[in-house]
Write a protein that holds these residues in place. Structure first.
Motif, PDB file in Angstrom:
ATOM      1  N   GLU A 149       0.797  -1.178  -0.029  1.00 41.80           N
ATOM      2  CA  GLU A 149       0.037   0.280   0.096  1.00 41.80           C
ATOM      3  C   GLU A 149       0.910   1.253  -0.045  1.00 41.80           C
ATOM      4  OE1 GLU A 149      -4.227  -1.498   2.045  1.00 41.80           O
ATOM      5  OE2 GLU A 149      -2.775  -0.319   3.286  1.00 41.80           O
ATOM      6  N   GLY A 150       1.884   1.340  -0.993  1.00 41.12           N
ATOM      7  CA  GLY A 150       2.446   2.745  -0.945  1.00 41.12           C
ATOM      8  C   GLY A 150       1.606   3.859  -1.603  1.00 41.12           C
ATOM      9  N   PRO A 151       2.231   5.005  -1.165  1.00 43.55           N
ATOM     10  CA  PRO A 151       1.410   6.233  -1.563  1.00 43.55           C
ATOM     11  C   PRO A 151       1.138   6.429  -2.933  1.00 43.55           C
ATOM     12  CG  PRO A 151       3.735   6.921  -0.877  1.00 43.55           C
ATOM     13  CD  PRO A 151       3.574   5.179  -0.442  1.00 43.55           C
ATOM     14  N   ARG A 152       1.902   5.794  -3.708  1.00 42.28           N
ATOM     15  CA  ARG A 152       1.426   5.901  -5.423  1.00 42.28           C
ATOM     16  C   ARG A 152       0.782   4.848  -5.699  1.00 42.28           C
ATOM     17  NH1 ARG A 152       6.512   8.430  -8.264  1.00 42.28           N
ATOM     18  NH2 ARG A 152       4.547   8.888  -9.671  1.00 42.28           N
ATOM     19  N   SER A 153       0.526   3.993  -4.990  1.00 40.83           N
ATOM     20  CA  SER A 153      -0.286   2.752  -5.451  1.00 40.83           C
ATOM     21  C   SER A 153      -1.972   3.007  -5.809  1.00 40.83           C
ATOM     22  CB  SER A 153      -0.181   1.876  -4.514  1.00 40.83           C
ATOM     23  OG  SER A 153      -1.125   0.396  -4.966  1.00 40.83           O
ATOM     24  N   ALA A 154      -2.341   2.814  -7.087  1.00 39.38           N
ATOM     25  CA  ALA A 154      -3.621   2.777  -7.327  1.00 39.38           C
ATOM     26  C   ALA A 154      -4.423   1.672  -6.835  1.00 39.38           C
ATOM     27  CB  ALA A 154      -3.612   2.873  -9.011  1.00 39.38           C
ATOM     28  N   ALA A 155      -3.834   0.486  -6.655  1.00 41.75           N
ATOM     29  CA  ALA A 155      -4.686  -0.593  -6.265  1.00 41.75           C
ATOM     30  C   ALA A 155      -4.873  -0.218  -4.716  1.00 41.75           C
ATOM     31  CB  ALA A 155      -3.471  -1.925  -6.406  1.00 41.75           C
ATOM     32  N   ALA A 156      -3.878   0.200  -4.066  1.00 42.89           N
ATOM     33  CA  ALA A 156      -3.978   0.497  -2.609  1.00 42.89           C
ATOM     34  C   ALA A 156      -5.160   1.575  -2.429  1.00 42.89           C
ATOM     35  CB  ALA A 156      -2.649   1.068  -2.007  1.00 42.89           C
ATOM     36  N   ALA A 157      -5.259   2.445  -3.367  1.00 45.05           N
ATOM     37  CA  ALA A 157      -6.501   3.441  -3.090  1.00 45.05           C
ATOM     38  C   ALA A 157      -7.762   2.655  -3.208  1.00 45.05           C
ATOM     39  CB  ALA A 157      -6.270   4.516  -4.164  1.00 45.05           C
ATOM     40  N   LEU A 158      -7.802   2.007  -4.547  1.00 40.97           N
ATOM     41  CA  LEU A 158      -9.090   0.928  -4.686  1.00 40.97           C
ATOM     42  C   LEU A 158      -9.468   0.094  -3.561  1.00 40.97           C
ATOM     43  CD1 LEU A 158     -11.464   0.024  -6.223  1.00 40.97           C
ATOM     44  CD2 LEU A 158      -9.987  -1.311  -7.455  1.00 40.97           C
ATOM     45  N   PHE A 159      -8.289  -0.732  -2.906  1.00 40.17           N
ATOM     46  CA  PHE A 159      -8.487  -1.572  -2.189  1.00 40.17           C
ATOM     47  C   PHE A 159      -8.993  -0.930  -0.705  1.00 40.17           C
ATOM     48  CE2 PHE A 159      -7.270  -3.989   1.911  1.00 40.17           C
ATOM     49  CZ  PHE A 159      -7.797  -5.083   1.573  1.00 40.17           C
ATOM     50  N   GLU A 160      -8.390   0.160  -0.132  1.00 37.86           N
ATOM     51  CA  GLU A 160      -8.606   0.446   1.196  1.00 37.86           C
ATOM     52  C   GLU A 160     -10.154   1.339   1.139  1.00 37.86           C
ATOM     53  OE1 GLU A 160      -7.284   0.747   4.233  1.00 37.86           O
ATOM     54  OE2 GLU A 160      -6.016  -0.643   3.559  1.00 37.86           O
ATOM     55  N   ILE A 161     -10.508   1.820   0.248  1.00 39.42           N
ATOM     56  CA  ILE A 161     -11.766   2.432   0.218  1.00 39.42           C
ATOM     57  C   ILE A 161     -12.785   1.333  -0.109  1.00 39.42           C
ATOM     58  CG2 ILE A 161     -13.255   3.834  -1.461  1.00 39.42           C
ATOM     59  CD1 ILE A 161     -10.696   5.687  -1.813  1.00 39.42           C
ATOM     60  N   TRP A 162     -12.755  -0.022  -0.988  1.00 38.02           N
ATOM     61  CA  TRP A 162     -13.391  -0.856  -1.179  1.00 38.02           C
ATOM     62  C   TRP A 162     -13.832  -1.606   0.217  1.00 38.02           C
ATOM     63  CZ3 TRP A 162     -11.332  -6.162  -2.296  1.00 38.02           C
ATOM     64  CH2 TRP A 162     -12.537  -6.974  -2.369  1.00 38.02           C
TER      65      TRP A 162
ATOM     66  N   ARG B 299       0.768   9.789   2.311  1.00 33.18           N
ATOM     67  CA  ARG B 299       1.029   8.480   3.264  1.00 33.18           C
ATOM     68  C   ARG B 299       0.627   7.516   2.467  1.00 33.18           C
ATOM     69  NH1 ARG B 299       4.602   8.878   6.042  1.00 33.18           N
ATOM     70  NH2 ARG B 299       3.876   7.565   7.678  1.00 33.18           N
ATOM     71  N   GLY B 300       1.345   6.441   2.434  1.00 34.04           N
ATOM     72  CA  GLY B 300       0.893   4.961   2.249  1.00 34.04           C
ATOM     73  C   GLY B 300       0.324   4.363   3.409  1.00 34.04           C
ATOM     74  N   GLY B 301       0.261   2.888   3.454  1.00 37.98           N
ATOM     75  CA  GLY B 301      -0.059   2.093   4.402  1.00 37.98           C
ATOM     76  C   GLY B 301      -1.687   2.389   5.052  1.00 37.98           C
ATOM     77  N   SER B 302      -1.989   1.699   5.997  1.00 35.01           N
ATOM     78  CA  SER B 302      -3.326   1.778   6.552  1.00 35.01           C
ATOM     79  C   SER B 302      -3.142   1.475   8.412  1.00 35.01           C
ATOM     80  CB  SER B 302      -4.257   0.725   5.959  1.00 35.01           C
ATOM     81  OG  SER B 302      -3.715  -0.529   6.302  1.00 35.01           O
ATOM     82  N   GLY B 303      -4.079   1.105   9.084  1.00 38.43           N
ATOM     83  CA  GLY B 303      -4.006   0.529  10.147  1.00 38.43           C
ATOM     84  C   GLY B 303      -3.507  -0.843  10.320  1.00 38.43           C
ATOM     85  N   ASP B 304      -3.599  -1.590   9.088  1.00 35.06           N
ATOM     86  CA  ASP B 304      -3.285  -2.875   9.126  1.00 35.06           C
ATOM     87  C   ASP B 304      -1.924  -3.461   8.847  1.00 35.06           C
ATOM     88  OD1 ASP B 304      -5.942  -3.990   9.506  1.00 35.06           O
ATOM     89  OD2 ASP B 304      -6.575  -3.491   7.652  1.00 35.06           O
ATOM     90  N   THR B 305      -1.007  -2.236   8.264  1.00 33.02           N
ATOM     91  CA  THR B 305       0.471  -2.270   7.811  1.00 33.02           C
ATOM     92  C   THR B 305       1.325  -2.039   9.077  1.00 33.02           C
ATOM     93  OG1 THR B 305       0.326  -0.036   7.278  1.00 33.02           O
ATOM     94  CG2 THR B 305      -0.204  -1.910   5.617  1.00 33.02           C
ATOM     95  N   VAL B 306       2.466  -2.654   9.129  1.00 32.68           N
ATOM     96  CA  VAL B 306       3.440  -2.471  10.034  1.00 32.68           C
ATOM     97  C   VAL B 306       3.631  -0.823  10.178  1.00 32.68           C
ATOM     98  CG1 VAL B 306       5.759  -2.842  10.692  1.00 32.68           C
ATOM     99  CG2 VAL B 306       4.332  -4.767   9.548  1.00 32.68           C
ATOM    100  N   GLY B 307       3.965  -0.317   9.013  1.00 36.34           N
ATOM    101  CA  GLY B 307       4.058   1.174   9.016  1.00 36.34           C
ATOM    102  C   GLY B 307       2.545   1.741   9.093  1.00 36.34           C
TER     103      GLY B 307
END
Length: 785
Positions: free
Chosen positions: A556-569, A690-698
């Motif tokens: 879930e890097g800050p430039r990731s499109a997949a991360a944006a979709l996944f977290e919102i989904w 920012r990247g990541g979420s509450g589920d990531t080590v970062g």
């Protein structure tokens, strides 16, 4: 050497030198322990005076004096939760010299307060703009204030009781996972219908930071996952052949930073690391002989007691076969220069009364281990920060009180270990998961000895890590010796274990990279199920979502499109879809929306994925006879709606989507609204993607606006034995003074996941000297001042 600034400081026996390095870390060199702690207090006030003054006012219940009568209720709440016991027992509970150290520290704070009062050039601008002066401290203030800590598990007790009351046990199983698994038993005599929805309103007013620009009647549940990561690596697992210790606490992002780095050097003490600026000593760091770091070990230290009160006298409650009288303490709260308001503080033998309902003849009080002697949050570090070796460190941890902590440690001889610590109540006839009647049937029977908690030294794997997960060993008898049933999800620990177990030759920089790792374990598992259940779709937006997510590695890097979709989904569409499908089997349609609101995590802050993953991976009969069909439908429908939301937020072209475009850190001064737009240049800093979420080590937990609310603004990695090769981070900067060069100089490096050298030897400090301060003895102030 940079030119020095000299300050006259009453109470010093000889001069103290403070070398502030180029990253803003002060290195204090004194000829005695008394002098070094006095200097620490002076220096903390020099860099963080407004912050620590607000800490004291909030904790003592003195906000109304400067911010107005609308805060009287919050002040009353804070006073309910002050330590009110014997101060001699209090001081002795921490260690033999804690009172002396705190007295010196407070004398240093007061020396700077007097200096700032006499010369406004030293006064932080907040005091000038808000129109009041900093207060003088008493040593007892530091120990009596208890409401700034991290507390467990009162909120869960009440949330659990309300869900059981309104929807039953099967719905409660969808709200929160209990670990270790155990039946949920309602204590005999507990009438769930008597518990009001706002029973914890006063408790929350006492234990949450104030919003001083508005009156908040009920701050709401404290569910933000303020946890942490730490790990320790044996010499056999590192590139240098020396142990490494890493720690990154996850706390609310604040301006200025919650923690403050300092180096205290005096005969018999040479400790460096982080602590809270209003407290003496160091809680996370090393002393040249042992390194130490902590995360939350979620001991259940709280209970809500439910009383039947006398219809003829509501200040009497039924206890042990007769009526007992509540103790009433009457105080006044200053709400301005010339106004005082009376308040009543009411207590039972269990603790402060937080709710009274004379019409229903009930009252409610909080019993908290952290109101016992020796339980001021983090003040217990005074006893372990000077430990000369692992055995002395573990012995000192037996006196640690609150909050419950996973302490890890490492020594240059190669010893590494884990020692959880904290006061664990003995509940002989219930497990602490629900409130209990206050009639005498449910009493604590003392506390477990520290030796009755599990621990580890030199584990066979060569490493040990904690991330607030349920880490009681399989042979721990939790049913008989209950620590807690309310833990955090284990996904951060799983990712840390995956990385640490994958190879040897770890370096300090490798640990920094792991502290800022943004791979989401839940994302990988959910996407794998997505591939199994919805391999293709005729619906265009669903297929486009599948194309973006399938094959994604969960980074879930800050430039990731997949991360944006996944977290919102996941948090805004899939989670309510899964819970709604499960509720459809349990409740009539007209009750499902209310139940969904009750069991859904608050906003988007929760990093607790356990219920979601269990429904997805092990649905059993909770979704009906054909769970795969139900899941496929929920996955597809939620993907379609999420795709539409992301498109509205980030535009039509998925190739241009970036998670960091919406997920950002926004640091605001707690009084930004009161200070006004003319101070926006320093009261609100530039946002950081920012990247990541509450589920990531970062950890980058965020709110409903995707603004990061919790994370590791402070990080530390210690090269044990090669002390000068240790590194740290403390965003946005070491200083709380807006005109200081160290007010926000670390925000950029923090946003890029960097660190800076945490120098220990005087020689290396001099090589990176920023400026020099000298504190010199001065006459004592007039006692009448």
């Amino acid at each position: 050497m940079a030119d020095g600034v000299e300050y006259p400081v009453p109470g010093l026996s000889e001069p103290v030198e403070i070398l502030v390095d180029e990253w803003g870390v002060p290195h204090l060199y004194a000829g005695s322990r008394d002098d070094v702690f006095l200097a620490q207090g002076f220096n903390a006030a020099r860099d963080r005076l407004f912050q620590i003054d607000l800490w004291r006012r909030r904790g003592l219940g003195q906000l109304s004096e400067v911010f107005g009568a609308e805060h009287v209720e919050r002040d009353r709440a804070a006073r309910l939760f002050l330590y009110r016991g014997d101060m001699r027992a209090e001081w002795l509970s921490y260690g033999s010299d804690t009172k002396r150290v705190v007295s010196a520290f407070v004398a240093g704070i007061n020396a700077f307060v007097r200096l700032a009062r006499a010369d406004p050039a030293h006064l932080p601008p907040e005091f000038v703009e808000l129109g009041y002066l900093p207060a003088l401290w008493e040593p007892a203030d530091v120990a009596r204030i208890r409401s700034h800590g991290l507390f467990y598990n009162l909120e869960q007790e009440v949330a659990r009781a309300r869900t059981l009351r309104d929807f039953g046990p099967e719905v409660e199983e969808l709200r929160r996972v209990r670990e270790p698994a155990a039946p949920l038993v309602v204590p005999d005599g507990l009438d769930l219908s008597l518990i009001p929805d706002d029973v914890l309103r006063v408790y929350r007013l006492a234990t949450t930071p104030p919003v001083l620009s508005e009156v908040v009647a009920d701050p709401g549940p404290r569910y933000d996952p303020e946890g942490s990561n730490n790990w320790v690596l044996a010499a056999s697992r590192t590139a240098t052949g020396r142990p490494i210790l890493a720690n990154d606490p996850h706390r609310a992002l604040t301006l200025p930073a919650l923690r403050y780095l300092a180096h205290l050097s005096a005969p018999g003490l040479d400790v460096i690391g982080g602590g809270e600026p209003a407290l003496p000593g160091i809680s996370i760091g090393h002393n040249g002989r042992i390194a130490f770091g902590l995360t939350i070990f979620a001991i259940d230290q709280e209970d809500l007691y439910v009383y039947r009160t006398n219809p003829d006298d509501p200040r009497e409650y039924w206890y042990d076969g007769g009526w007992s009288r509540m103790r009433v303490v009457r105080e006044t709260v200053r709400s301005g220069p010339d106004d005082e308001q009376p308040v009543e503080l009411v207590f039972t033998q269990h603790g402060p009364v937080v709710f009274e309902d004379p019409d229903r003849h009930t009252a409610f009080a909080v019993r908290a281990a952290w109101l016992q002697p020796g339980m001021a949050p983090y003040l217990g570090s005074m006893d372990y920060m000077g430990a000369p070796d692992p055995d002395a460190f573990v012995t000192a941890m037996n006196r640690w009180g609150a909050p419950g902590e996973n302490q890890i440690y490492a020594a240059p001889d190669g010893t590494i270990g884990w020692q959880p610590a904290g006061l664990v109540p003995v509940r002989p006839n219930w497990d602490g998961t629900l409130p209990v009647p206050g009639d005498g049937r449910y009493e604590w029977d003392g506390f477990y000895d520290g030796d009755q908690l599990p621990s580890a030294r030199n584990p066979e794997e060569g490493w040990f890590a904690t991330a607030n997960e349920m880490n009681l060993p399989a042979d721990h008898p939790n049913a008989e010796r209950t620590v807690s049933y309310d833990w955090y999800a284990a996904v951060r620990h799983e990712r840390i274990a995956e990385r640490l177990g994958s190879r040897d030759a770890w370096s300090v920089q490798d640990c920094v990279e792991l502290q800022t790792d943004y791979v989401s374990v839940p994302a990988r598992r959910i996407v794998a199920e997505l591939a199994r259940l919805v391999p293709s779709s005729s619906e265009d937006v669903v297929q486009r979502a599948l194309d973006l997510l399938l094959g994604w590695d969960g980074e879930e890097g800050p430039r990731s499109a997949a991360a944006a979709l996944f977290e919102i989904w996941y948090r805004r569409h899939l989670r309510p879809g899964l819970l709604g499908a499960a509720l459809a089997r349990l409740l009539p349609e007209d009750r499902r929306a209310e139940a969904l609101a009750r069991i859904s995590p608050v906003e988007d802050t929760s990093a607790d994925c356990r219920v979601d993953l269990d429904l997805l991976l092990r649905p059993g009969d909770r979704l009906g006879p054909d769970p795969d069909r139900v899941l496929a439908d929920v996955l597809a429908r939620s993907l379609a709606s999420a795709w539409g939301e992301v498109r509205e937020l980030l535009g039509e072209d998925p190739a241009a989507w970036e998670w960091g475009a919406v997920h950002r850190a926004r640091l605001r001064h707690p009084q930004a609204d009161l200070l006004g737009p003319e101070h926006a240049a320093w009261s609100e800093l530039e946002t950081v993607p920012r990247g990541g979420s509450g589920d990531t080590v970062g950890c980058c937990t965020y709110d409903r606006h995707f603004t990061q609310t919790v994370g590791a603004s402070f990080r530390l990695v210690v090269d044990v034995g090669g002390w000068d090769d240790s590194v740290a981070m403390n965003s946005p900067g070491q200083s709380g003074v807006p005109t200081s060069e160290h007010y926000q100089d670390l925000l950029g490096p923090w946003g890029r996941d960097e660190s800076f050298p945490l120098l220990y030897s005087r020689e290396r400090v001099l090589e990176h000297l920023g400026h020099r301060i000298v504190l010199v003895p001065a006459p004592e102030p007039d006692p009448q001042e």
